[in-house]
Each structure stands twice: as structure tokens, then as C-alpha cells.
Design an enzyme around this catalytic site. Structure first.
Site, PDB file in Angstrom:
ATOM      1  N   GLY A   9      64.082  35.348  50.544  1.00  0.00           N
ATOM      2  CA  GLY A   9      63.854  36.373  49.521  1.00  0.00           C
ATOM      3  C   GLY A   9      63.354  37.676  50.119  1.00  0.00           C
ATOM      4  O   GLY A   9      62.444  38.306  49.592  1.00  0.00           O
ATOM      5  N   ALA A  10      63.977  38.092  51.233  1.00  0.00           N
ATOM      6  CA  ALA A  10      63.527  39.322  51.901  1.00  0.00           C
ATOM      7  C   ALA A  10      64.250  40.551  51.366  1.00  0.00           C
ATOM      8  O   ALA A  10      64.152  41.628  51.941  1.00  0.00           O
ATOM      9  CB  ALA A  10      63.721  39.193  53.405  1.00  0.00           C
ATOM     10  N   GLY A  13      60.478  43.238  47.155  1.00  0.00           N
ATOM     11  CA  GLY A  13      59.067  42.885  47.014  1.00  0.00           C
ATOM     12  C   GLY A  13      58.360  42.527  48.312  1.00  0.00           C
ATOM     13  O   GLY A  13      58.516  43.188  49.347  1.00  0.00           O
ATOM     14  N   GLY A  15      58.712  39.979  50.360  1.00  0.00           N
ATOM     15  CA  GLY A  15      59.560  39.561  51.480  1.00  0.00           C
ATOM     16  C   GLY A  15      60.085  40.748  52.261  1.00  0.00           C
ATOM     17  O   GLY A  15      60.055  40.773  53.500  1.00  0.00           O
ATOM     18  N   TYR A 190      56.460  28.239  36.488  1.00  0.00           N
ATOM     19  CA  TYR A 190      56.208  29.042  37.691  1.00  0.00           C
ATOM     20  C   TYR A 190      54.892  28.626  38.349  1.00  0.00           C
ATOM     21  O   TYR A 190      54.827  28.394  39.556  1.00  0.00           O
ATOM     22  CB  TYR A 190      56.174  30.530  37.330  1.00  0.00           C
ATOM     23  CG  TYR A 190      55.683  31.415  38.451  1.00  0.00           C
ATOM     24  CD1 TYR A 190      56.527  31.784  39.501  1.00  0.00           C
ATOM     25  CD2 TYR A 190      54.363  31.868  38.486  1.00  0.00           C
ATOM     26  CE1 TYR A 190      56.065  32.585  40.539  1.00  0.00           C
ATOM     27  CE2 TYR A 190      53.892  32.674  39.513  1.00  0.00           C
ATOM     28  CZ  TYR A 190      54.750  33.035  40.541  1.00  0.00           C
ATOM     29  OH  TYR A 190      54.292  33.826  41.573  1.00  0.00           O
TER      30      TYR A 190
HETATM   31  P1  NDP Z   1      60.379  39.642  43.948  1.00  0.00           P
HETATM   32  O1  NDP Z   1      61.040  39.238  42.687  1.00  0.00           O
HETATM   33  O2  NDP Z   1      60.352  41.082  44.308  1.00  0.00           O
HETATM   34  O3  NDP Z   1      60.999  38.860  45.158  1.00  0.00           O
HETATM   35  C1  NDP Z   1      61.488  37.556  45.034  1.00  0.00           C
HETATM   36  C2  NDP Z   1      62.618  37.356  46.008  1.00  0.00           C
HETATM   37  O4  NDP Z   1      63.108  36.022  45.843  1.00  0.00           O
HETATM   38  C3  NDP Z   1      63.792  38.294  45.782  1.00  0.00           C
HETATM   39  O5  NDP Z   1      64.210  38.757  47.052  1.00  0.00           O
HETATM   40  C4  NDP Z   1      64.850  37.395  45.177  1.00  0.00           C
HETATM   41  O6  NDP Z   1      66.168  37.751  45.488  1.00  0.00           O
HETATM   42  C5  NDP Z   1      64.515  36.079  45.855  1.00  0.00           C
HETATM   43  N1  NDP Z   1      65.125  34.935  45.189  1.00  0.00           N
HETATM   44  C6  NDP Z   1      65.033  34.562  43.891  1.00  0.00           C
HETATM   45  N2  NDP Z   1      65.810  33.478  43.662  1.00  0.00           N
HETATM   46  C7  NDP Z   1      66.394  33.153  44.836  1.00  0.00           C
HETATM   47  C8  NDP Z   1      67.312  32.148  45.237  1.00  0.00           C
HETATM   48  N3  NDP Z   1      67.814  31.260  44.370  1.00  0.00           N
HETATM   49  N4  NDP Z   1      67.704  32.110  46.520  1.00  0.00           N
HETATM   50  C9  NDP Z   1      67.238  33.014  47.415  1.00  0.00           C
HETATM   51  N5  NDP Z   1      66.380  34.001  47.093  1.00  0.00           N
HETATM   52  C10 NDP Z   1      65.969  34.077  45.819  1.00  0.00           C
HETATM   53  O7  NDP Z   1      58.890  39.059  43.820  1.00  0.00           O
HETATM   54  P2  NDP Z   1      57.629  39.087  44.812  1.00  0.00           P
HETATM   55  O8  NDP Z   1      57.918  39.848  46.023  1.00  0.00           O
HETATM   56  O9  NDP Z   1      56.459  39.438  43.990  1.00  0.00           O
HETATM   57  O10 NDP Z   1      57.485  37.547  45.154  1.00  0.00           O
HETATM   58  C11 NDP Z   1      57.473  37.054  46.459  1.00  0.00           C
HETATM   59  C12 NDP Z   1      56.514  35.878  46.565  1.00  0.00           C
HETATM   60  O11 NDP Z   1      55.185  36.319  46.308  1.00  0.00           O
HETATM   61  C13 NDP Z   1      56.772  34.757  45.558  1.00  0.00           C
HETATM   62  O12 NDP Z   1      56.624  33.524  46.219  1.00  0.00           O
HETATM   63  C14 NDP Z   1      55.688  34.936  44.525  1.00  0.00           C
HETATM   64  O13 NDP Z   1      55.367  33.722  43.901  1.00  0.00           O
HETATM   65  C15 NDP Z   1      54.570  35.417  45.410  1.00  0.00           C
HETATM   66  N6  NDP Z   1      53.487  36.098  44.759  1.00  0.00           N
HETATM   67  C16 NDP Z   1      53.683  37.284  44.092  1.00  0.00           C
HETATM   68  C17 NDP Z   1      52.619  37.907  43.491  1.00  0.00           C
HETATM   69  C18 NDP Z   1      52.777  39.182  42.759  1.00  0.00           C
HETATM   70  O14 NDP Z   1      51.806  39.648  42.211  1.00  0.00           O
HETATM   71  N7  NDP Z   1      53.961  39.788  42.705  1.00  0.00           N
HETATM   72  C19 NDP Z   1      51.273  37.345  43.578  1.00  0.00           C
HETATM   73  C20 NDP Z   1      51.192  36.111  44.321  1.00  0.00           C
HETATM   74  C21 NDP Z   1      52.259  35.540  44.882  1.00  0.00           C
HETATM   75  P3  NDP Z   1      66.955  38.963  44.748  1.00  0.00           P
HETATM   76  O15 NDP Z   1      66.491  40.212  45.429  1.00  0.00           O
HETATM   77  O16 NDP Z   1      68.384  38.648  45.014  1.00  0.00           O
HETATM   78  O17 NDP Z   1      66.589  38.917  43.304  1.00  0.00           O
END
Ligand code: NDP
Length: 315
Positions: A9-10, A13, A15, A190
Site C-alpha cells: 500500500g505504498a 498515505g 506507505g 477495521y
Molecule cells: P491510505 O488509504 O492512504 O493507504 C492505504 C493503502 O492501502 C493505499 O495505498 C491502498 O491502495 C492500499 N490498499 C488497500 N487495499 C489494498 C489491497 N487489496 N491490496 C493492496 N493494497 C491495498 O491510508 P493510511 O495511509 O492512513 O493507512 C496506512 C496504514 O496506517 C493502515 O494500516 C492503517 O490502518 C494505518 N493507520 C492509519 C492511521 C491514520 O490515522 N490514517 C492511524 C493508525 C494506523 P490504493 O492507493 O490503490 O487505494
């Protein structure tokens, strides 16, 4: 040589911010494991990661076949696997009905937990074989799954119960789509998936740290209120959540700061301890945090491991 780090998921966000923080140092080659190839390629380019420091590889965590194919492709690339970061996630707080992965698991737990569980298991051998001095497997956790915190006590709370829904296949047909066997609730699914992430990290530590030398860690980077994670939420929530986190809870961090924190867990020599859940205080210094009772329940971690193994076809 450069270290090789796989980040799921890079493409956005946290990643992407982590890929940027590591890719710009020149010490890392980042394998961006993403479901949308073009989006990831564009994101890498526009965030200025030098071309020679990243590769985009296709991975859809919502398909076990894709996870297996990805692990195979990593092997075929010939690149040693030094660090793996399980970061991708979906969050579906407003969904009225469950949706499912290619294999028929409820989408949040199927993607965030089961997809990563299979990926981490398949890549463990590669990590083991790497000659890199500090090998790590990192799974991004969350405060929301931790019921020992204020944020973790906002209903619906995480609760895996006795795992009866998961053991039944989480398919909503002959069993519930929720791990504890209850009614579908996207926000809870979630949080449950994040508890699974934290339990999985600890079970990896107990089973494999001594044998492999790999450090297993989880972290809560802070509330990154502006990422795509909240894309499914109602507009008013998306408008008010960032200022709420900034001024009321003071838990807010920018994507850039959160990316730096995760990059520390990937690369800093002082963060090599295994079995740890890292957090950061207001001065941005890291510390070992406590997990909730459920998220540190060793019995539950073992049971989760065994049930998950069956579901992804490893047992
Ligand atoms: P984003 O939605 O920005 O990033 C999530 C990423 O996951 C995206 O790149 C997305 O891809 C990818 N993704 C989703 N489904 C799939 C799949 N089936 N296969 C491969 N990749 C997939 O959210 P965040 O950056 O916030 O989240 C990143 C991590 O941080 C998560 O684990 C979240 O639980 C954790 N987190 C976030 C917090 C927050 O406040 N935001 C707080 C604490 C933890 P695509 O770009 O294609 O949609």
C-alpha cells in the site's frame, strides 16, 4: 549494498510517505507492493523518489492468488528481502453491507489481516535467507484496536470474541462476516483487523524471532487524519476530523512525520527490539507502548494464527 524494503500500500498515505523517506536516503531500494500499478508509479514519481531507488510490483491483498504470485515475483526478481512492511489497509465505516475478497472473506479483515498474514508467512523464508544485518517484519497497528486507550474506547469497540466467525470462514453465507460472529459493522471490522495485526506480530515474535533473527514489530504512528483511509467516510467527518485531532485530542501527525516514524522502525539501529509495539510521544520520541489486554492475549494470538493458517491454505 542497499537494503531492500517491501512496503504494501505504498501508493498513498503512510506507505507513500515512508517510501519517500527511505527512497530519498540512497540507502534503500523500495519495493512498492500496490494494487494499482499506474497510481503507484505516478505517486512515486511525483514525490520525487529517484528512479533507481524504487520498483512498483503488483499486489492485491484482497486475493490470495495475487499474494502468492507477488511472493513468487519477488523471488524471480532475485532481490534479497531485508525488511517487509505490512501497511496497506481498507476502512469501510459507512458500509451497510459487507463486501468480500476474491476468496470470499469480509473485505477489511480479508485485506488487512488475512492477505498480510499469508504474505508475511510466505516471505519469512526470504527474510531468513537474507544476509542483511538487521532484518525486520513490521505490521502497522492502530490505537483504535487498543481498548486501553481513549480512542480505542469509542464504540464500536474491537472484540474478536472466540473467533467463531473467522473460524467459519468470514463469508457471510453460512457464518457471520465478523470475527466474533456478530452483525456486520464496518468500523468494528477495521478495528478487529488491527487487533489481528498486533496479535500476529507478537505470535511471529514468539515462534520465529530466535530461530530467524528477524525483529518483529508493530507501531502506532499517530493519527494521520488526512490520508485516503477516511475516503469512505461522510464528508462532514472528513472536514472535522483533522482539526479535531489537531486541537482537541492532539494526536494529529502529518503524513510526512508519520512516514519518518515508520522509516525509523525500518532502518534505525535503536529500534531493533523484537516483539514491540512502538509509539511516539509529543516530542516525537519513540517508546515501547503497552497493548490492550485483548491485543496482547497470547492464547488468542495462537488461536488466531491457527485459524488464519487454515483460511489462507497453509495448514
Ligand atoms: P491510505 O488509504 O492512504 O493507504 C492505504 C493503502 O492501502 C493505499 O495505498 C491502498 O491502495 C492500499 N490498499 C488497500 N487495499 C489494498 C489491497 N487489496 N491490496 C493492496 N493494497 C491495498 O491510508 P493510511 O495511509 O492512513 O493507512 C496506512 C496504514 O496506517 C493502515 O494500516 C492503517 O490502518 C494505518 N493507520 C492509519 C492511521 C491514520 O490515522 N490514517 C492511524 C493508525 C494506523 P490504493 O492507493 O490503490 O487505494
Amino acid at each position: 549494498r542497499k537494503g531492500n524494503v517491501i512496503i504494501t500500500g505504498a501508493s498513498s498515505g503512510l506507505g507513500l510517505a515512508t517510501a519517500r523517506a527511505l527512497g530519498q536516503t540512497g540507502e534503500w531500494h523500495v519495493i512498492m507492493a500496490c494494487r494499482n500499478f499506474l497510481k503507484a508509479e505516478k505517486a512515486a514519481k511525483s514525490s520525487g523518489i529517484p528512479k533507481e531507488n524504487y520498483t512498483v510490483m503488483h499486489l492485491d491483498l484482497a486475493s490470495l492468488n495475487s499474494v502468492r504470485q507477488f511472493a513468487e515475483n519477488v523471488r524471480l526478481s532475485g532481490k534479497p528481502v531485508d525488511v517487509v512492511v505490512c501497511n496497506a489497509a481498507v476502512y469501510l465505516p459507512t458500509a451497510k453491507e459487507p463486501t468480500y475478497t476474491a476468496d470470499g472473506f469480509e473485505l477489511s479483515v480479508g485485506t488487512n489481516h488475512l492477505g498480510h498474514f499469508l504474505l508475511a508467512r510466505l516471505l519469512l523464508d526470504d527474510l531468513k535467507q537474507s544476509d542483511y544485518p538487521s532484518k525486520r517484519l513490521i505490521i502497522v497497528g492502530s490505537i483504535t484496536g487498543n481498548t486501553n486507550t481513549l480512542a480505542g474506547n469509542v464504540p464500536p469497540k474491537a472484540n474478536l470474541g472466540d473467533l467463531r466467525g473467522l473460524a467459519g470462514g468470514l463469508n457471510g453465507v453460512n457464518t457471520s462476516s465478523m470475527i466474533d460472529g456478530g452483525e456486520f459493522d464496518g468500523a468494528k471490522a477495521y478495528k478487529d483487523s488491527k487487533v489481528c495485526n498486533m496479535l500476529t506480530m507478537q505470535e511471529f515474535h514468539r515462534r520465529y524471532h530466535e530461530e530467524t533473527g528477524v525483529a518483529f514489530a508493530s507501531l502506532y504512528p499517530g493519527c494521520i487524519a488526512e490520508t485516503g483511509l477516511f475516503r469512505e467516510h461522510v464528508p462532514l467527518f472528513r472536514l472535522l476530523f483533522p482539526p479535531f485531532q489537531k486541537y482537541i485530542t492532539k494526536g494529529y501527525v502529518s503524513e510526512e512525520e508519520a512516514g519518518k516514524r515508520l522509516a525509523q522502525v525500518v532502518s534505525e539501529p535503536y529500534l531493533t527490539k523484537s516483539g514491540v509495539y512502538w509509539s511516539w510521544n509529543k516530542n516525537s520520541s519513540s517508546f515501547e507502548n503497552q497493548l490492550s489486554e485483548e491485543a496482547s492475549d497470547a492464547e488468542k494470538a495462537k488461536k488466531l494464527w491457527e485459524v488464519s493458517e487454515k483460511l489462507v491454505g497453509l495448514a
